[in-house]
Each structure stands twice: as structure tokens, then as C-alpha cells.
Design a protein around this motif. Structure first.
Motif, PDB file in Angstrom:
ATOM      1  N   PRO A  42      37.432  -1.600  20.269  1.00  0.00           N
ATOM      2  CA  PRO A  42      37.738  -2.964  20.689  1.00  0.00           C
ATOM      3  C   PRO A  42      38.473  -3.726  19.598  1.00  0.00           C
ATOM      4  CG  PRO A  42      35.356  -2.607  20.489  1.00  0.00           C
ATOM      5  CD  PRO A  42      36.026  -1.371  20.003  1.00  0.00           C
ATOM      6  N   ILE A  43      39.535  -4.433  19.979  1.00  0.00           N
ATOM      7  CA  ILE A  43      40.290  -5.227  19.017  1.00  0.00           C
ATOM      8  C   ILE A  43      40.649  -6.553  19.655  1.00  0.00           C
ATOM      9  CG2 ILE A  43      41.245  -3.276  17.743  1.00  0.00           C
ATOM     10  CD1 ILE A  43      43.733  -3.493  19.372  1.00  0.00           C
ATOM     11  N   TYR A  77      44.257  -6.552  14.266  1.00  0.00           N
ATOM     12  CA  TYR A  77      43.604  -7.105  15.451  1.00  0.00           C
ATOM     13  C   TYR A  77      42.113  -6.823  15.492  1.00  0.00           C
ATOM     14  CZ  TYR A  77      48.473  -7.562  16.742  1.00  0.00           C
ATOM     15  OH  TYR A  77      49.809  -7.872  16.734  1.00  0.00           O
ATOM     16  N   ALA A  78      41.537  -6.507  14.345  1.00  0.00           N
ATOM     17  CA  ALA A  78      40.093  -6.272  14.292  1.00  0.00           C
ATOM     18  C   ALA A  78      39.347  -7.538  14.710  1.00  0.00           C
ATOM     19  CB  ALA A  78      39.680  -5.874  12.885  1.00  0.00           C
ATOM     20  N   PRO A  79      38.266  -7.395  15.473  1.00  0.00           N
ATOM     21  CA  PRO A  79      37.485  -8.577  15.846  1.00  0.00           C
ATOM     22  C   PRO A  79      36.826  -9.184  14.621  1.00  0.00           C
ATOM     23  CG  PRO A  79      36.342  -6.569  16.491  1.00  0.00           C
ATOM     24  CD  PRO A  79      37.707  -6.155  16.019  1.00  0.00           C
ATOM     25  N   PRO A  83      29.739  -7.336  11.692  1.00  0.00           N
ATOM     26  CA  PRO A  83      29.460  -7.098  10.275  1.00  0.00           C
ATOM     27  C   PRO A  83      30.702  -6.793   9.456  1.00  0.00           C
ATOM     28  CG  PRO A  83      29.055  -5.113  11.505  1.00  0.00           C
ATOM     29  CD  PRO A  83      29.553  -6.122  12.503  1.00  0.00           C
ATOM     30  N   GLY A  84      31.873  -6.758  10.045  1.00  0.00           N
ATOM     31  CA  GLY A  84      33.070  -6.335   9.324  1.00  0.00           C
ATOM     32  C   GLY A  84      33.345  -4.861   9.561  1.00  0.00           C
ATOM     33  N   ILE A  85      34.597  -4.476   9.503  1.00  0.00           N
ATOM     34  CA  ILE A  85      35.022  -3.109   9.811  1.00  0.00           C
ATOM     35  C   ILE A  85      35.385  -2.385   8.524  1.00  0.00           C
ATOM     36  CG2 ILE A  85      36.847  -1.762  10.906  1.00  0.00           C
ATOM     37  CD1 ILE A  85      36.866  -3.871  13.123  1.00  0.00           C
ATOM     38  N   LYS A  86      34.815  -1.197   8.348  1.00  0.00           N
ATOM     39  CA  LYS A  86      35.055  -0.386   7.149  1.00  0.00           C
ATOM     40  C   LYS A  86      35.980   0.771   7.506  1.00  0.00           C
ATOM     41  CE  LYS A  86      30.557   0.162   6.597  1.00  0.00           C
ATOM     42  NZ  LYS A  86      29.950  -0.884   7.442  1.00  0.00           N
ATOM     43  N   LEU A  87      37.131   0.832   6.838  1.00  0.00           N
ATOM     44  CA  LEU A  87      38.123   1.871   7.076  1.00  0.00           C
ATOM     45  C   LEU A  87      38.405   2.591   5.761  1.00  0.00           C
ATOM     46  CD1 LEU A  87      40.649  -0.163   9.291  1.00  0.00           C
ATOM     47  CD2 LEU A  87      38.801   1.345  10.069  1.00  0.00           C
ATOM     48  N   TYR A  88      38.307   3.931   5.790  1.00  0.00           N
ATOM     49  CA  TYR A  88      38.479   4.723   4.575  1.00  0.00           C
ATOM     50  C   TYR A  88      39.514   5.818   4.800  1.00  0.00           C
ATOM     51  CZ  TYR A  88      33.800   2.717   3.713  1.00  0.00           C
ATOM     52  OH  TYR A  88      32.727   1.875   3.581  1.00  0.00           O
ATOM     53  N   PHE A  89      40.149   6.231   3.698  1.00  0.00           N
ATOM     54  CA  PHE A  89      41.121   7.317   3.717  1.00  0.00           C
ATOM     55  C   PHE A  89      40.471   8.541   3.067  1.00  0.00           C
ATOM     56  CE2 PHE A  89      43.229   3.233   3.312  1.00  0.00           C
ATOM     57  CZ  PHE A  89      44.044   3.238   4.428  1.00  0.00           C
ATOM     58  N   VAL A  90      40.520   9.676   3.761  1.00  0.00           N
ATOM     59  CA  VAL A  90      39.815  10.887   3.315  1.00  0.00           C
ATOM     60  C   VAL A  90      40.835  11.951   2.930  1.00  0.00           C
ATOM     61  CG1 VAL A  90      38.190  12.702   3.968  1.00  0.00           C
ATOM     62  CG2 VAL A  90      37.866  10.366   4.828  1.00  0.00           C
TER      63      VAL A  90
END
Length: 299
Positions: A42-43, A77-79, A83-90
Motif C-alpha cells: 500500500p502506498i 508514496y509511502a504512507p 511505524p515507518g517503512i524500513k528499506l534495505y539493500f542486500v
């Protein structure tokens, strides 16, 4: 991909308005017969506005098989929190670290989004029968973000690097991208008892996008524990990004990046710090990939 052609119209074209009952169920993956999953994200504020992308299982992690524009759309467009959105690069190094650091692995599994970064992950995906659609790394994503943010009202906070590096980066990109709102900076060499002060600083300046450059696994562990307290909309673990964009460390030439040899350039620049990660770590990564391949063949 010609990154200069990416625009807000291209981004919005990747967002669909899904009125089905499944819309709005977070990043849940729905297993399909092909072995892929579908992430429904959802965004935005409009009900039913979602971004969809396939999810691959690589080394036990749910990797979102995204393009750079899709990752950018997720950020823009994150809502709003909590709690906040965590995005990581692997990347390959992350895979090695998570095998010896349980807390880091669990933090990755709690992330909202994981993106495959680098040649090693592309080779791994191919060996396991998948095709990655893009190399989604923070260093290539950042200029797209800088071009998209002016006029959006979104504020960026830069946390990490050696003292002075975040400020140098702020000044350089501020001159390059007028209208970019960098609401604060702080170096990454702080003591545990300074955490509360830094969290309060990030919160007080009404941060939307928090970029944390403290290296793996510290940056992901910090975001996992503290992002919600900062009030930021999105937290990104960006590794060496600040060093590149501050001018402290030159990035590899384009031809080396296209050939998948950026790691060799970094090793040449910082052999004392990176020799173990690449010369020994690459061997461990290939060993772990062989194990994943054997498990897949036997299943």
C-alpha cells in the motif's frame, strides 16, 4: 536503463489502484506455482492504491525483484508513520554477515523491503533460476530521489559517516539539486548514550526520509530499533553512500560498474579495510550459493 528518462509520470505508471479484497495487506507474499511471490504494497493516502512486484527467496530472504523506479515510488508514496517503512539493500557481504549475526538476520526479515544489490546477488539469482530486473542499490537510487524530491515537501535527514562527511554531502547535493530539503545531519560516530539525543533531533526537524550510513549491520540494527521513535516516514540503510556523494571517495568508472567490477575498484581504494570482505568474503558467498543450489536441486 537511461536513468535520466525516469520521471514522476513513469513512477506513477507503475502504481496500480487495486480495489480487490487483498489490497492493503502490507508486503505479504502470496506463493505461486512458479516459486515466486507477489508483494502488494500500500502506498499513498488513497485507499486501494498499491504497488505490486514479485518477491524472490534468496538465501532465505524475501527479496523484492524491483526496478529502480519501483523502489523510488515506494519511497516517495509511502504512507505516513507510524511505524515507518524500513528499506534495505542486500549484497554479497550482507549475506555473509547475516550467517554469523542472528540479530542482523532477524532485522532483515523484519524489514518492509529488501532489494538485491550488486553483481553477486545477480549471479546468485541466475544460478537459482531467477532473473533480477535491476541492480537496486542506494548509490544509483539516490540521484533519482534527489531529482524527484524538490517540490514534494519531503525532508531528508543524513545520519552517518565520519564527522563532517554528512555536512559535505549536504552542501554538494544541495548545490546540485536546488530545492532539495535536507533538514539535518549528524555523523555516525556517536556513543550509545547519545542515541536519545539523536532520535529527538531527527524527530524535532520533522524528518520524512532518514538515510543512515553506518555500515552493515549497524545501520540496519539502528533503524530496526529506532525508526519508529524518529517519526520518519521511511528509513534507508545506505552504506558508503555519504562517502561517494561527499566527494571523500570517488566511485568506480561507469564501465567498471557495468562490468560488475565496482568491488575491485573499492578494494583498490581501501585495501586495508576491504581485503577481507572481498578476497575472503567472496569465496564464502560462493560457498553459500553452492549450498543454496544443492538444496534447490534436492527439493
Amino acid at each position: 536503463m537511461k536513468l535520466c528518462k525516469i520521471s514522476s509520470e513513469n513512477i506513477r505508471a507503475r502504481i496500480r489502484h487495486d480495489r480487490s479484497p487483498d489490497a492493503g495487506q502490507g508486503g505479504a507474499c502470496h506463493r505461486s506455482q512458479s516459486g515466486y511471490g507477489k508483494a502488494v504494497i500500500p502506498i499513498g493516502r488513497e485507499r486501494g492504491s498499491v504497488l505490486t512486484m514479485e518477491t524472490l527467496c534468496l538465501f532465505g530472504l524475501p527479496i523484492h525483484n524491483a526496478t529502480l523506479p519501483e523502489a523510488l515510488a515506494w519511497i516517495l508514496y509511502a504512507p505516513p508513520p507510524p511505524p515507518g517503512i524500513k528499506l534495505y539493500f542486500v549484497n554479497a557481504h550482507c549475506v555473509n554477515v547475516m550467517h554469523s549475526d542472528r540479530a542482523y538476520r532477524e532485522a532483515l526479515l523484519r524489514a518492509d523491503g529488501l532489494f538485491a544489490d550488486g553483481t553477486g546477488m545477480r549471479w546468485a539469482a541466475r544460478a537459482l533460476g531467477h532473473r533480477l530486473r535491476d541492480n537496486v542499490n542506494g548509490t544509483d537510487l539516490f540521484p533519482l530521489l534527489c531529482r524527484a524530491l524538490p517540490g514534494s515537501g519531503l525532508r531528508i535527514f543524513l545520519l552517518g559517516g565520519e564527522p563532517g562527511i554528512a555536512e559535505r554531502m549536504r552542501d554538494r547535493i544541495g548545490a546540485q539539486y536546488p530545492g532539495l530539503n535536507i533538514c539535518g545531519t549528524h555523523h555516525g560516530f556517536f556513543l550509545p548514550d547519545e542515541n536519545d539525543q539523536i532520535i529527538q533531533l531527527i524527530h524535532d526537524v520533522k524528518t520524512d526520509l532518514l538515510l543512515v550510513a553506518m555500515g552493515v549491520p549497524r545501520q540496519e540494527l539502528w533503524l530496526d530499533r529506532h525508526l519508529e521513535q524518529t517519526g520518519a516516514r521511511v528509513g534507508l540503510g545506505v552504506g558508503g553512500l555519504f562517502n561517494f556523494y561527499s566527494g571523500a571517495v570517488p566511485r568506480a568508472p561507469v564501465w567498471m560498474r557495468r562490468a560488475g567490477l565496482e568491488w575491485l575498484h573499492r578494494l583498490y581504494q581501501e585495501p586495508g579495510r576491504l581485503w577481507k570482505r572481498y578476497l575472503i568474503g567472496n569465496g564464502w558467498f560462493l560457498w553459500r550459493l553452492a549450498g543454496e543450489w544443492m538444496k534447490q536441486r534436492m527439493s
